[in-house]
Design an enzyme around this catalytic site. Structure first.
Site, PDB file in Angstrom:
ATOM      1  N   GLY A  14      10.190 -26.998  36.091  1.00 54.16           N
ATOM      2  CA  GLY A  14       9.270 -26.095  35.387  1.00 54.16           C
ATOM      3  C   GLY A  14       8.076 -25.587  36.177  1.00 54.16           C
ATOM      4  CB  ILE A  21       1.593 -28.464  33.216  1.00 56.33           C
ATOM      5  CG1 ILE A  21       0.456 -27.815  32.389  1.00 56.33           C
ATOM      6  CG2 ILE A  21       1.584 -29.972  33.055  1.00 56.33           C
ATOM      7  CD1 ILE A  21       0.541 -28.055  30.903  1.00 56.33           C
ATOM      8  CG  ASP A  66      18.697 -20.437  32.575  1.00 55.85           C
ATOM      9  OD1 ASP A  66      18.440 -21.131  31.565  1.00 55.85           O
ATOM     10  OD2 ASP A  66      18.628 -19.189  32.571  1.00 55.85           O
ATOM     11  CB  ILE A  94      11.266 -26.378  30.575  1.00 50.68           C
ATOM     12  CG1 ILE A  94      11.389 -26.508  32.102  1.00 50.68           C
ATOM     13  CG2 ILE A  94      12.081 -25.211  30.040  1.00 50.68           C
ATOM     14  CD1 ILE A  94      12.787 -26.804  32.584  1.00 50.68           C
ATOM     15  CE1 TYR A 157       2.032 -24.032  21.520  1.00 50.33           C
ATOM     16  CE2 TYR A 157       2.999 -25.718  20.136  1.00 50.33           C
ATOM     17  CZ  TYR A 157       2.784 -25.179  21.380  1.00 50.33           C
ATOM     18  OH  TYR A 157       3.318 -25.793  22.487  1.00 50.33           O
ATOM     19  CE  LYS A 164       5.748 -27.834  23.690  1.00 51.12           C
ATOM     20  NZ  LYS A 164       6.477 -28.009  24.958  1.00 51.12           N
ATOM     21  CB  ILE A 193      -3.767 -26.114  30.928  1.00 55.63           C
ATOM     22  CG1 ILE A 193      -4.196 -27.564  30.684  1.00 55.63           C
ATOM     23  CG2 ILE A 193      -3.996 -25.724  32.387  1.00 55.63           C
ATOM     24  CD1 ILE A 193      -3.419 -28.593  31.513  1.00 55.63           C
ATOM     25  CG  LEU A 196       3.720 -17.080  33.472  1.00 54.25           C
ATOM     26  CD1 LEU A 196       2.780 -16.030  34.061  1.00 54.25           C
ATOM     27  CD2 LEU A 196       4.900 -17.309  34.428  1.00 54.25           C
TER      28      LEU A 196
HETATM   29  P1  NAD Z   1       4.440 -22.419  32.840  1.00 54.29           P
HETATM   30  O1  NAD Z   1       4.722 -21.047  32.375  1.00 54.29           O
HETATM   31  O2  NAD Z   1       3.807 -22.577  34.157  1.00 54.29           O
HETATM   32  O3  NAD Z   1       5.761 -23.317  32.787  1.00 54.29           O
HETATM   33  C1  NAD Z   1       6.812 -23.098  31.885  1.00 54.29           C
HETATM   34  C2  NAD Z   1       8.083 -23.209  32.684  1.00 54.29           C
HETATM   35  O4  NAD Z   1       9.232 -23.141  31.841  1.00 54.29           O
HETATM   36  C3  NAD Z   1       8.230 -22.097  33.735  1.00 54.29           C
HETATM   37  O5  NAD Z   1       8.373 -22.648  35.019  1.00 54.29           O
HETATM   38  C4  NAD Z   1       9.503 -21.399  33.307  1.00 54.29           C
HETATM   39  O6  NAD Z   1      10.250 -20.898  34.404  1.00 54.29           O
HETATM   40  C5  NAD Z   1      10.233 -22.535  32.626  1.00 54.29           C
HETATM   41  N1  NAD Z   1      11.365 -22.052  31.845  1.00 54.29           N
HETATM   42  C6  NAD Z   1      11.354 -21.171  30.810  1.00 54.29           C
HETATM   43  N2  NAD Z   1      12.622 -20.929  30.416  1.00 54.29           N
HETATM   44  C7  NAD Z   1      13.433 -21.670  31.217  1.00 54.29           C
HETATM   45  C8  NAD Z   1      14.833 -21.859  31.299  1.00 54.29           C
HETATM   46  N3  NAD Z   1      15.688 -21.199  30.495  1.00 54.29           N
HETATM   47  N4  NAD Z   1      15.322 -22.706  32.236  1.00 54.29           N
HETATM   48  C9  NAD Z   1      14.494 -23.377  33.060  1.00 54.29           C
HETATM   49  N5  NAD Z   1      13.152 -23.237  33.041  1.00 54.29           N
HETATM   50  C10 NAD Z   1      12.638 -22.399  32.119  1.00 54.29           C
HETATM   51  O7  NAD Z   1       3.514 -23.057  31.695  1.00 54.29           O
HETATM   52  P2  NAD Z   1       3.008 -24.554  31.440  1.00 54.29           P
HETATM   53  O8  NAD Z   1       1.869 -24.407  30.504  1.00 54.29           O
HETATM   54  O9  NAD Z   1       2.831 -25.285  32.701  1.00 54.29           O
HETATM   55  O10 NAD Z   1       4.208 -25.194  30.592  1.00 54.29           O
HETATM   56  C11 NAD Z   1       4.848 -26.418  30.922  1.00 54.29           C
HETATM   57  C12 NAD Z   1       5.052 -27.258  29.676  1.00 54.29           C
HETATM   58  O11 NAD Z   1       3.784 -27.729  29.218  1.00 54.29           O
HETATM   59  C13 NAD Z   1       5.673 -26.532  28.488  1.00 54.29           C
HETATM   60  O12 NAD Z   1       6.563 -27.405  27.822  1.00 54.29           O
HETATM   61  C14 NAD Z   1       4.479 -26.248  27.611  1.00 54.29           C
HETATM   62  O13 NAD Z   1       4.830 -26.088  26.248  1.00 54.29           O
HETATM   63  C15 NAD Z   1       3.715 -27.528  27.827  1.00 54.29           C
HETATM   64  N6  NAD Z   1       2.314 -27.504  27.403  1.00 54.29           N
HETATM   65  C16 NAD Z   1       1.480 -26.537  27.874  1.00 54.29           C
HETATM   66  C17 NAD Z   1       0.166 -26.512  27.461  1.00 54.29           C
HETATM   67  C18 NAD Z   1      -0.780 -25.445  27.943  1.00 54.29           C
HETATM   68  O14 NAD Z   1      -1.815 -25.223  27.328  1.00 54.29           O
HETATM   69  N7  NAD Z   1      -0.502 -24.770  29.043  1.00 54.29           N
HETATM   70  C19 NAD Z   1      -0.319 -27.501  26.578  1.00 54.29           C
HETATM   71  C20 NAD Z   1       0.560 -28.494  26.119  1.00 54.29           C
HETATM   72  C21 NAD Z   1       1.890 -28.467  26.550  1.00 54.29           C
END
Ligand code: NAD
Length: 258
Positions: A14, A21, A66, A94, A157, A164, A193, A196
């Site tokens: 991811g 993250i 993927d 992801i 959300y 989730k 955080i 993207l």
């Molecule tokens: P990010 O956009 O950097 O990461 C999301 C990732 O999911 C990307 O790398 C994307 O390529 C990948 N992805 C999407 N569809 C995919 C697929 N079909 N196959 C493989 N990969 C796929 O954003 P992030 O915030 O770092 O998200 C990472 C995780 O953290 C997620 O589960 C998100 O829900 C969770 N999260 C984020 C936050 C926040 O505020 N950013 C808070 C709590 C939890």
């Protein structure tokens, strides 16, 4: 001593860019000496991930995966087996939902949008757990990323909160299945955080402001804080912890609405 992971290999799923993250977690794991295997979806991100991985100490592998495609999952883990034989854990970072379903009323979600969010954000963790198990012959740790919106109603959300909730339940069932193999399964519930994925959520800036004002620690969560907790969970320091959701959110989740 227990945070020296130089004889261990972890899969980081991811990373999209340096704000991800997953990238914060990769830096923490690499800092403890771990060997890393990165997976990504789509060749455009593959380039990013390869470039980023080269900035870390040590040699790391990068494979496409993927998460909606069973064949790609199978192939990715076959490549890993060939490259390293044994892995000691994975971090799953992801999620995806349609942007137009991350605002307004939840009940307007379409069947298609609902299933998409569940597929990418919840089922995918179970799919990779199943694929990783045969490579985890020495036991280890699997960690996913979740959010408060799966436990409580968080404005906008919506469908992602429902995904989730399914992910959180999966953590418990997987922990129970895999405990006998010495594999621990946990989730980190991160505070908001700017990444993207977060860009897709309507009103995200207001959420960050509210956290700064109200969270017990009076600050928003950082990638590094989540990375360090993921490192702890991956390490033997967390050997008694499984099926757990650890909040890394400055304590925001303990507050009531008023
Ligand atoms: P990010 O956009 O950097 O990461 C999301 C990732 O999911 C990307 O790398 C994307 O390529 C990948 N992805 C999407 N569809 C995919 C697929 N079909 N196959 C493989 N990969 C796929 O954003 P992030 O915030 O770092 O998200 C990472 C995780 O953290 C997620 O589960 C998100 O829900 C969770 N999260 C984020 C936050 C926040 O505020 N950013 C808070 C709590 C939890």
């Amino acid at each position: 001593r227990q945070l020296n992971l130089s004889d261990r290999t972890y899969v980081v799923m991811g990373v999209a860019n340096k704000r991800s993250i997953a990238w914060g977690i990769a830096q923490a794991l690499a800092g403890a000496g771990a060997n890393l295997i990165f997976t990504y979806a789509g060749e455009r991100l593959g380039e990013n991930v390869r470039t980023l991985s080269e900035t870390l100490p040590g040699a790391h592998h990068v494979f496409p995966c993927d998460i909606t495609n069973d064949e790609q999952i199978e192939q990715a883990f076959a490549h890993m087996k060939e490259a390293v034989g044994t892995i000691h854990g994975l971090v799953h970072c992801i999620a995806f939902a349609n942007k137009e379903e991350l605002e307004g009323e939840y009940l307007n979600v379409t069947r298609e949008g609902y299933l998409l969010a569940q597929n990418v954000s919840a089922y995918s963790f179970t799919a990779v757990a199943k694929a990783a198990r045969p490579l985890m012959t020495e036991g280890g740790s699997m960690t996913t990323l979740t959010y408060l919106g799966g436990e409580r109603v968080v404005r906008n959300y919506n469908v992602m909160g429902v995904a989730k909730a399914a992910l959180d339940a999966s953590v418990k069932y997987l922990a129970n299945d895999l405990g006998k193999d010495g594999i621990r399964v946990n989730a980190i519930s991160a505070g908001p955080i700017r990444t993207l994925a977060a860009k897709g959520i309507s009103g995200f800036n207001d959420v960050l402001k509210e956290i700064e004002e109200k969270a017990p620690l009076r600050k928003t969560t950082t990638q590094e804080e989540v990375g360090d907790t993921a490192l702890f969970l991956a390490s033997d320091l967390a050997r008694g912890i499984t099926g757990e959701v650890i909040h890394v959110d400055g304590g925001y989740n303990i507050l009531s609405l008023s």
